[in-house]
Design an enzyme around this catalytic site. Structure first.
Site, short mmCIF file in Angstrom:
data_model
loop_
_atom_site.label_atom_id
_atom_site.label_comp_id
_atom_site.label_asym_id
_atom_site.label_seq_id
_atom_site.Cartn_x
_atom_site.Cartn_y
_atom_site.Cartn_z
N ASP A 74 0.84 -1.21 0.00
CA ASP A 74 0.00 0.00 0.00
C ASP A 74 0.87 1.25 0.00
OD1 ASP A 74 -2.16 -1.70 0.21
OD2 ASP A 74 -2.38 -1.43 2.37
P1 AP5 Z 1 -0.92 -5.95 3.57
O1 AP5 Z 1 -1.28 -7.03 2.64
O2 AP5 Z 1 -0.01 -6.20 4.70
O3 AP5 Z 1 -0.33 -4.75 2.87
P2 AP5 Z 1 0.35 -4.67 1.64
O4 AP5 Z 1 0.43 -3.21 1.47
O5 AP5 Z 1 -0.20 -5.46 0.53
O6 AP5 Z 1 1.81 -5.21 2.13
P3 AP5 Z 1 2.56 -6.53 1.96
O7 AP5 Z 1 3.53 -6.62 3.06
O8 AP5 Z 1 1.66 -7.67 1.67
O9 AP5 Z 1 3.35 -6.11 0.72
P4 AP5 Z 1 3.19 -6.64 -0.73
O10 AP5 Z 1 3.42 -8.12 -0.74
O11 AP5 Z 1 1.98 -6.12 -1.38
O12 AP5 Z 1 4.39 -5.93 -1.37
P5 AP5 Z 1 5.87 -6.42 -1.48
O13 AP5 Z 1 6.29 -7.34 -0.40
O14 AP5 Z 1 6.06 -6.86 -2.88
O15 AP5 Z 1 -2.26 -5.28 4.03
C1 AP5 Z 1 -2.33 -4.15 4.80
C2 AP5 Z 1 -3.69 -3.52 4.75
O16 AP5 Z 1 -4.61 -4.20 3.93
C3 AP5 Z 1 -4.32 -3.44 6.10
O17 AP5 Z 1 -4.20 -2.11 6.56
C4 AP5 Z 1 -5.77 -3.85 5.87
O18 AP5 Z 1 -6.68 -2.95 6.46
C5 AP5 Z 1 -5.89 -3.88 4.40
N1 AP5 Z 1 -6.87 -4.85 3.94
C6 AP5 Z 1 -6.89 -6.18 4.17
N2 AP5 Z 1 -8.00 -6.73 3.63
C7 AP5 Z 1 -8.68 -5.72 3.02
C8 AP5 Z 1 -9.89 -5.64 2.29
N3 AP5 Z 1 -10.66 -6.71 2.05
N4 AP5 Z 1 -10.26 -4.42 1.81
C9 AP5 Z 1 -9.49 -3.32 2.03
N5 AP5 Z 1 -8.35 -3.34 2.72
C10 AP5 Z 1 -7.94 -4.51 3.21
O19 AP5 Z 1 6.64 -5.07 -1.20
C11 AP5 Z 1 6.29 -3.83 -1.75
C12 AP5 Z 1 7.49 -2.94 -1.66
O20 AP5 Z 1 7.92 -2.89 -0.30
C13 AP5 Z 1 8.70 -3.43 -2.42
O21 AP5 Z 1 8.67 -3.08 -3.75
C14 AP5 Z 1 9.81 -2.74 -1.65
O22 AP5 Z 1 9.94 -1.39 -2.00
C15 AP5 Z 1 9.34 -2.80 -0.23
N6 AP5 Z 1 9.89 -3.95 0.50
C16 AP5 Z 1 9.26 -5.11 0.79
N7 AP5 Z 1 10.04 -5.93 1.51
C17 AP5 Z 1 11.20 -5.25 1.70
C18 AP5 Z 1 12.43 -5.52 2.40
N8 AP5 Z 1 12.62 -6.67 3.01
N9 AP5 Z 1 13.40 -4.58 2.39
C19 AP5 Z 1 13.22 -3.39 1.77
N10 AP5 Z 1 12.08 -3.08 1.11
C20 AP5 Z 1 11.09 -3.99 1.06
#
Ligand code: AP5
Ligand code: NA
Length: 346
Positions: free
Chosen positions: A300
């Site tokens: 997000d």
């Molecule tokens: P959540 O799924 O945790 O959030 P997200 O934003 O999707 O985060 P993720 O940790 O899953 O990341 P990602 O896998 O999408 O991205 P990536 O790992 O590729 O959900 C959070 C929210 O969702 C909650 O607030 C909730 O309310 C809401 N929600 C749930 N269900 C819902 C529903 N039905 N309707 C509405 N809202 C809902 O990473 C992305 C970027 O992060 C990378 O490109 C990089 O820049 C960085 N990054 C990731 N890992 C690292 C690392 N190890 N080191 C450095 N940078 C990193």
């Protein structure tokens, strides 16, 4: 930020949820038939989770909801309030007041529809070590109706915006509203951005997703979501992320003069930007283990950082680097929250 942006230049629609986050033992997940990295919608059997978290664990309340998260992050980076307008449905309760206050404090101009008889939606964030499992109880968020967008003041906000962003999550709530916003964007030749949001969207909501896809100018997703889309489409199981991205951008599009772009994140591996049959990589600065608080909201925040630059007309290169900056920042903070002033340099 240099020049002042038009207020309300960006409109988002989604589920306003209050996150109830707590570390839990694995057994907790097992008891509810959940896995460590799930993102699911609550069924009847999950309903006791929320009370159990609050009463038996060290629960924290955080403003959540995917689109609201992204808009709050965009506002943080822009440092000019009310650039982003948000629509979604809440109840008439304390949780709604918290969300309203958090949105206002972040500078998001939230115009909630209110469903007086339904509680505000919540999302259980079940933390097991470095993993998190999400269980959303949409409640009032699920009561959103298109009438809200048809109210003259809200319709004017949509007509006046230049950029539109809606999550895949919102497909479970009100596809007609999504189609309305998408059609407005198309008629005005303005970009419409969407997110695959979670694997279950492609698994169970492919029909409304494919209905809106022809309007989507930029599609965001992570690895698991892209693979779930590919599987649901019956694409070959051995396609890698790049090939999936190329197929995503090649799906039918109404405004063929503006070819679709796909932006796929893959955790600490490079972000992929797919245009036509060209794939570009944008490296991620890997964080040290001790710097990571939780990755909740990373995806997000990435979108939020991206949007903050995109609405200023910046190049995709700058938008993606700002996305990575924002995601990196919120990973160092609990949930999708930030601290201090943004420090992104083009
Ligand atoms: P959540 O799924 O945790 O959030 P997200 O934003 O999707 O985060 P993720 O940790 O899953 O990341 P990602 O896998 O999408 O991205 P990536 O790992 O590729 O959900 C959070 C929210 O969702 C909650 O607030 C909730 O309310 C809401 N929600 C749930 N269900 C819902 C529903 N039905 N309707 C509405 N809202 C809902 O990473 C992305 C970027 O992060 C990378 O490109 C990089 O820049 C960085 N990054 C990731 N890992 C690292 C690392 N190890 N080191 C450095 N940078 C990193
Ligand atoms: Na975080």
């Amino acid at each position: 930020m240099t020049s002042k942006l038009q207020e309300g230049i960006l409109v988002g629609c989604g589920n306003p949820l209050l996150d109830i986050s707590a570390p839990v033992p694995l057994k907790f997940l097992e008891d509810y038939g959940m896995n460590v990295d799930d993102a699911i919608l609550a069924e009847e059997r999950h309903m006791p989770i929320y009370r159990q978290l609050v009463e038996g664990y060290q629960a924290e309340y955080l403003a959540g909801g995917s689109v609201q998260n992204s808009l709050r992050i965009a506002q943080w980076i822009l440092r000019q309030p009310n650039v982003a307008v948000f629509f979604g449905c809440v109840g008439q309760d304390d949780y709604a007041d918290i969300l309203r206050e958090k949105a206002r404090a972040a500078g998001v101009d939230a115009h909630y529809q209110v469903s007086p008889d339904t509680p505000t939606g919540t999302c259980a964030v079940l933390i097991t070590g470095t993993h998190r499992s999400l269980c959303a109880n949409l409640a009032a968020a699920n009561k959103f109706t298109i009438d809200h967008l048809e109210q003259p003041a809200n319709k004017a906000l949509i007509d006046n915006a230049q950029y539109y962003y809606i999550s895949g999550f919102f497909l479970t709530v009100n596809p007609p509203s999504i189609m309305r916003v998408a059609a407005t964007a198309n008629a005005k030749q303005r970009p419409f951005l969407m997110n695959l949001s979670a694997p279950f969207i492609s698994q169970y909501f492919m029909e409304p997703l494919l209905a809106v896809m022809p309007y989507v100018d930029i599609i965001f997703g992570n690895e698991a979501e892209a693979h779930a889309f590919a599987t649901a489409q019956g694409w070959p199981a051995d396609l890698d992320l790049r090939e999936i991205g190329k197929r995503l951008v090649a799906l039918p599009k109404i405004n063929s003069e503006r070819p679709r772009i796909a932006i796929l994140t893959q955790g600490c591996d490079p972000v992929l930007l797919i245009q036509h049959d060209k794939v570009q990589e944008f490296p991620v600065t890997r964080l040290a283990v001790h710097e990571i608080v939780d990755t909740n909201g990373a995806g997000d925040a990435f979108v939020g950082g991206f949007l903050a630059q995109y609405v200023q007309g910046k190049s995709l290169d700058v938008c993606i680097r700002c996305g990575n900056y924002a995601a990196g920042h919120i990973i160092k903070n609990p949930g999708c929250t930030y601290s201090g002033e943004p420090e992104f340099n083009e």
